[in-house]
Motif scaffolding. Structure first.
Motif, PDB file in Angstrom:
ATOM      1  N   ALA A  65       0.895  -1.211   0.085  1.00 40.64           N
ATOM      2  CA  ALA A  65       0.188  -0.093   0.025  1.00 40.64           C
ATOM      3  C   ALA A  65       0.858   1.137   0.000  1.00 40.64           C
ATOM      4  CB  ALA A  65      -0.907  -0.126   1.118  1.00 40.64           C
ATOM      5  N   SER A  66       0.206   2.316  -0.394  1.00 42.74           N
ATOM      6  CA  SER A  66       1.027   3.575  -0.257  1.00 42.74           C
ATOM      7  C   SER A  66       1.138   4.187   1.098  1.00 42.74           C
ATOM      8  CB  SER A  66       0.871   4.703  -1.452  1.00 42.74           C
ATOM      9  OG  SER A  66      -0.376   4.372  -2.133  1.00 42.74           O
ATOM     10  N   SER A  67       0.184   3.702   1.808  1.00 43.07           N
ATOM     11  CA  SER A  67       0.123   4.448   3.307  1.00 43.07           C
ATOM     12  C   SER A  67       0.493   3.135   4.231  1.00 43.07           C
ATOM     13  CB  SER A  67      -1.551   4.693   3.651  1.00 43.07           C
ATOM     14  OG  SER A  67      -2.220   3.368   3.938  1.00 43.07           O
ATOM     15  N   SER A  68       0.593   3.387   5.482  1.00 34.85           N
ATOM     16  CA  SER A  68       0.788   2.534   6.391  1.00 34.85           C
ATOM     17  C   SER A  68      -0.132   1.509   6.848  1.00 34.85           C
ATOM     18  CB  SER A  68       1.248   3.258   7.621  1.00 34.85           C
ATOM     19  OG  SER A  68       0.255   3.798   8.200  1.00 34.85           O
ATOM     20  N   ASP A  69      -1.423   1.565   6.382  1.00 34.95           N
ATOM     21  CA  ASP A  69      -2.598   0.452   6.670  1.00 34.95           C
ATOM     22  C   ASP A  69      -2.520  -0.792   6.093  1.00 34.95           C
ATOM     23  OD1 ASP A  69      -3.457   2.530   8.532  1.00 34.95           O
ATOM     24  OD2 ASP A  69      -4.682   3.246   7.116  1.00 34.95           O
ATOM     25  N   ILE A  94       5.868  -7.268   2.832  1.00 39.59           N
ATOM     26  CA  ILE A  94       4.935  -6.139   3.288  1.00 39.59           C
ATOM     27  C   ILE A  94       5.308  -4.706   3.095  1.00 39.59           C
ATOM     28  CG2 ILE A  94       3.640  -5.447   5.191  1.00 39.59           C
ATOM     29  CD1 ILE A  94       2.771  -7.958   4.337  1.00 39.59           C
ATOM     30  N   THR A  95       4.759  -3.782   2.211  1.00 41.31           N
ATOM     31  CA  THR A  95       5.215  -2.552   2.038  1.00 41.31           C
ATOM     32  C   THR A  95       4.132  -1.703   2.016  1.00 41.31           C
ATOM     33  OG1 THR A  95       6.505  -3.852   0.121  1.00 41.31           O
ATOM     34  CG2 THR A  95       6.452  -1.271   0.208  1.00 41.31           C
ATOM     35  N   PRO A  96       4.388  -0.739   2.846  1.00 38.51           N
ATOM     36  CA  PRO A  96       5.556  -0.365   3.742  1.00 38.51           C
ATOM     37  C   PRO A  96       5.326  -1.543   5.087  1.00 38.51           C
ATOM     38  CG  PRO A  96       4.114   1.323   4.139  1.00 38.51           C
ATOM     39  CD  PRO A  96       3.499   0.615   3.035  1.00 38.51           C
ATOM     40  N   ASN A  97       6.310  -1.572   5.744  1.00 38.31           N
ATOM     41  CA  ASN A  97       6.152  -2.544   6.890  1.00 38.31           C
ATOM     42  C   ASN A  97       5.002  -2.630   8.013  1.00 38.31           C
ATOM     43  OD1 ASN A  97       8.710  -3.971   6.115  1.00 38.31           O
ATOM     44  ND2 ASN A  97       9.849  -2.596   7.502  1.00 38.31           N
ATOM     45  N   GLY A  98       4.152  -3.628   7.914  1.00 38.43           N
ATOM     46  CA  GLY A  98       2.966  -3.625   8.767  1.00 38.43           C
ATOM     47  C   GLY A  98       3.263  -4.092  10.170  1.00 38.43           C
ATOM     48  N   SER A  99       2.588  -3.851  11.170  1.00 40.39           N
ATOM     49  CA  SER A  99       2.695  -4.428  12.467  1.00 40.39           C
ATOM     50  C   SER A  99       1.432  -5.026  12.981  1.00 40.39           C
ATOM     51  CB  SER A  99       3.052  -3.299  13.609  1.00 40.39           C
ATOM     52  OG  SER A  99       2.262  -2.134  13.490  1.00 40.39           O
ATOM     53  N   GLY A 100       1.374  -5.875  13.769  1.00 37.76           N
ATOM     54  CA  GLY A 100       0.375  -6.622  14.434  1.00 37.76           C
ATOM     55  C   GLY A 100      -0.637  -7.164  13.263  1.00 37.76           C
ATOM     56  N   ASN A 101      -1.753  -7.850  13.745  1.00 33.60           N
ATOM     57  CA  ASN A 101      -2.422  -8.560  12.577  1.00 33.60           C
ATOM     58  C   ASN A 101      -1.701  -9.284  11.668  1.00 33.60           C
ATOM     59  OD1 ASN A 101      -4.426  -7.141  14.001  1.00 33.60           O
ATOM     60  ND2 ASN A 101      -4.066  -5.327  12.621  1.00 33.60           N
ATOM     61  N   ALA A 102      -0.652  -9.865  11.955  1.00 31.16           N
ATOM     62  CA  ALA A 102       0.141 -10.688  11.012  1.00 31.16           C
ATOM     63  C   ALA A 102       0.047 -12.153  10.891  1.00 31.16           C
ATOM     64  CB  ALA A 102       1.829 -10.177  11.169  1.00 31.16           C
TER      65      ALA A 102
END
Length: 159
Positions: A65-69, A94-102
């Motif tokens: 995604a282009s955002s962090s969501d 994952i782009t950009p790096n995500g956190s949680g819900n992985a």
């Protein structure tokens, strides 16, 4: 259910469903295609509000995604959904790096193994997804190393 296509769009983009609201659920599903969008992008669901997402596998090579969501299972969560016992491809980008819900990471070899899906759910993320394998509607899944790229498929499919 499962999805094998690449999915792209702007917002609320997921490998199985884009946006899911309360009262619904996504269970016993997997997705294998690349998923991309501007915002709220996930391997299984892009956006969720209070629904249940459990016993699924995100086998997507990449989610971006282009955002962090962005994340392996759900891109953006609102409210208090139930998100549990999901697996995700260990090498997923994952782009950009995500956190949680992985989700719990699994190798591609594990994701092509029947016991990964059918073992009894242990509650600690180390059991399987509780899928039923057989040849009828109550046991709808099959797996064969020589069919469907070694991933599960539904018993009625002519593979």
């Amino acid at each position: 259910s499962y999805s094998t296509g690449n999915i792209s769009g702007t917002q609320y983009i997921g490998g199985i469903v884009g946006e899911a609201d309360s009262g619904s659920s996504i269970t016993n599903s997997y997705a294998t295609g690349d998923v991309s969008g501007s915002e709220k992008v996930g391997g299984i669901a892009g956006y969720t509000y209070g629904l249940t997402i459990e016993n699924n596998a995100a086998i997507n090579p990449s989610v971006s995604a282009s955002s962090s969501d962005v994340n392996k299972i759900v891109g953006y969560i609102y409210g208090s959904p139930t998100i549990s016992n999901n697996f995700a491809l260990e090498t997923m980008s994952i782009t950009p790096n995500g956190s949680g819900n992985a989700g719990t990471t699994k190798t591609i070899v594990e994701l092509k193994t029947q016991s990964t899906y059918e073992s009894v759910i242990s509650g600690d993320g180390l059991g399987g997804l509780g899928w039923k394998f057989g040849n009828d509607a109550l046991n709808p899944w099959r797996i064969d190393a020589n069919k469907n790229d070694g991933l599960p498929y539904l018993y009625w499919e002519n593979r």
